[in-house]
Design an enzyme around this catalytic site. Structure first.
Site, PDB file in Angstrom:
ATOM      1  N   THR A  16     -49.654   2.320   2.979  1.00 45.27           N
ATOM      2  CA  THR A  16     -49.205   1.845   1.226  1.00 45.27           C
ATOM      3  C   THR A  16     -49.491   3.016   0.482  1.00 45.27           C
ATOM      4  O   THR A  16     -48.448   2.711  -0.571  1.00 45.27           O
ATOM      5  CB  THR A  16     -49.181  -0.200   0.948  1.00 45.27           C
ATOM      6  OG1 THR A  16     -50.797   0.242   0.844  1.00 45.27           O
ATOM      7  CG2 THR A  16     -48.397  -0.503   1.889  1.00 45.27           C
ATOM      8  N   GLY A  18     -51.923   6.793  -0.235  1.00 51.14           N
ATOM      9  CA  GLY A  18     -53.402   7.709  -0.107  1.00 51.14           C
ATOM     10  C   GLY A  18     -52.334   8.491   1.308  1.00 51.14           C
ATOM     11  O   GLY A  18     -51.178   8.465   0.933  1.00 51.14           O
ATOM     12  N   ILE A  19     -53.424   8.976   1.685  1.00 54.47           N
ATOM     13  CA  ILE A  19     -53.253   9.452   3.004  1.00 54.47           C
ATOM     14  C   ILE A  19     -51.811   9.131   3.898  1.00 54.47           C
ATOM     15  O   ILE A  19     -50.869   9.623   4.145  1.00 54.47           O
ATOM     16  CB  ILE A  19     -53.954   9.968   3.876  1.00 54.47           C
ATOM     17  CG1 ILE A  19     -55.686  10.752   2.446  1.00 54.47           C
ATOM     18  CG2 ILE A  19     -54.221  10.741   4.615  1.00 54.47           C
ATOM     19  CD1 ILE A  19     -56.679  11.158   3.679  1.00 54.47           C
ATOM     20  N   GLY A  20     -52.016   7.865   4.294  1.00 53.26           N
ATOM     21  CA  GLY A  20     -50.975   7.584   4.787  1.00 53.26           C
ATOM     22  C   GLY A  20     -49.843   7.210   4.045  1.00 53.26           C
ATOM     23  O   GLY A  20     -48.593   7.161   5.284  1.00 53.26           O
ATOM     24  N   SER A 141     -62.575  11.711   9.779  1.00 50.43           N
ATOM     25  CA  SER A 141     -63.231  12.215   8.701  1.00 50.43           C
ATOM     26  C   SER A 141     -64.095  12.622   9.051  1.00 50.43           C
ATOM     27  O   SER A 141     -65.454  13.337   9.926  1.00 50.43           O
ATOM     28  CB  SER A 141     -63.150  10.762   7.769  1.00 50.43           C
ATOM     29  OG  SER A 141     -64.246  11.658   6.841  1.00 50.43           O
ATOM     30  N   TYR A 154     -70.238   3.589   7.790  1.00 52.86           N
ATOM     31  CA  TYR A 154     -68.539   4.550   8.011  1.00 52.86           C
ATOM     32  C   TYR A 154     -67.722   5.919   8.704  1.00 52.86           C
ATOM     33  O   TYR A 154     -67.506   5.625  10.260  1.00 52.86           O
ATOM     34  CB  TYR A 154     -68.256   4.933   6.193  1.00 52.86           C
ATOM     35  CG  TYR A 154     -66.662   5.344   6.339  1.00 52.86           C
ATOM     36  CD1 TYR A 154     -65.648   5.276   6.473  1.00 52.86           C
ATOM     37  CD2 TYR A 154     -66.702   6.794   5.973  1.00 52.86           C
ATOM     38  CE1 TYR A 154     -64.217   6.074   5.922  1.00 52.86           C
ATOM     39  CE2 TYR A 154     -65.742   8.044   5.947  1.00 52.86           C
ATOM     40  CZ  TYR A 154     -64.419   7.466   6.171  1.00 52.86           C
ATOM     41  OH  TYR A 154     -63.471   7.885   6.130  1.00 52.86           O
TER      42      TYR A 154
END
Ligand SMILES: NC(=O)c1ccc[n+]([C@@H]2O[C@H](COP(=O)([O-])OP(=O)(O)OC[C@H]3O[C@@H](n4cnc5c(N)ncnc54)[C@H](OP(=O)(O)O)[C@@H]3O)[C@@H](O)[C@H]2O)c1
Length: 264
Positions: A16, A18-20, A141, A154
């Site tokens: 919804t 950012g990168i996506g 990442s 993370y």
């Protein structure tokens, strides 16, 4: 090179913003029918609308589901039983003291960043293999390689995704389906913009704030600026294309040279 994904359906998790969202827009621009995903109908609808305004004639559907859960993955399988392209973009990040973080938080990161992608791969990969064509990608990442002291949980989740990706590429060997990871570096998303302004006074104009952030906090970047989400999307669209047929089992960097390594 003309990348044409007409006739394919692509699910982009956590898309919804950012990168996506940039990936979903790029795939739609290449002709794919895209499924955008988020946990709330309002933001999923807004993302679908943004794609339609950016790409004339875009075909966009929404999947409102928490894909960090088994139930959410079940909803995805029920509403969209078949996709040709699966982009496992969903991922959360945040700082927590390595000596204080709870087991529950570690589990939350594992469930959201790793297990969600494993479940969806198990859901969609078999039919891609039966059809003899498909694309699966995982958005990893730089933190997969350079474990951040403030978010080991993370970094480890992203390191795990590289193994997941390599493993499923072996499962798909010889089938015509490719499976890869994309190693994104520091990217200009809302969350990163907030981080920049936590470290640098908000009165500083964005270009200068970004320059100082990179120089002071990300000096190892060879790009010396944040990556724009569209730059990650360009690689994902290429890897999704028919032209990328010989790239599988790999981890491809779009990190602005951030990881100080000559491999991969
Ligand atoms: N930003 C960076 O600098 C950077 C660098 C390297 C790698 N990455 C990776 O790139 C990916 C995208 O990062 P980003 O910064 O673009 O993310 P973001 O801006 O925080 O966006 C996260 C997206 O995921 C959705 N989402 C969150 N939890 C969800 C859940 N449980 N189920 C379904 N959707 C969910 C959110 O939508 P709703 O809130 O509407 O649910 C939103 O669309 C992540 O895997 C991240 O680790 C980012």
């Amino acid at each position: 090179m003309k990348l044409d994904l007409t006739g394919t359906t692509a699910l982009v998790t956590g898309s919804t913003q950012g990168i996506g969202l940039a990936i979903a827009t790029g795939l739609a621009d290449a002709g794919a029918h895209v499924i955008v995903n988020g946990r709330r109908a309002e933001s999923a609808d807004a993302a679908a609308e943004a794609i339609r305004s950016a790409v004339a004639g875009a075909q966009v559907a929404t999947l409102v589901a928490d894909l960090a859960t088994e139930e959410g993955a079940g909803t995805a399988a029920e509403l969209f039983p078949d996709v040709d392209i699966l982009i496992n973009n969903l991922g959360i990040f945040g700082s927590q003291d390595a000596l204080e973080i709870s087991d529950d938080e570690w589990r939350r990161y594992f469930e959201t960043n790793v297990l969600s992608a494993v479940r969806l791969t198990r859901t969609y990969l078999p039919r891609m293999m039966e059809r003899g064509w498909g694309r699966v990608q995982y958005i990893a990442s730089d933190s997969a390689f350079v474990t951040p002291i403030e978010m080991i949980h993370y970094g480890v989740s992203k390191t795990a995704l590289l193994g997941v990706s390599r493993g499923f590429a072996k499962v798909a060997a010889g089938s015509g389906v490719t499976v890869n990871s994309v190693i994104a570096g520091p990217t200009h998303t809302g969350g990163v913009e907030d981080l920049v302004y936590e470290l640098i006074d908000r009165s500083v104009p964005w270009d200068e704030a970004q320059r100082r952030f990179m120089a002071e906090h990300r000096p190892q970047s060879l790009l010396q600026r944040l990556i724009e989400p569209e730059e990650i999307s360009n690689m994902v669209v290429y890897l999704s294309s028919r032209q990328a047929s010989a790239t599988t089992g790999g981890a491809v960097r779009v990190d602005g040279g951030y990881v100080d390594s000559i491999a991969p």
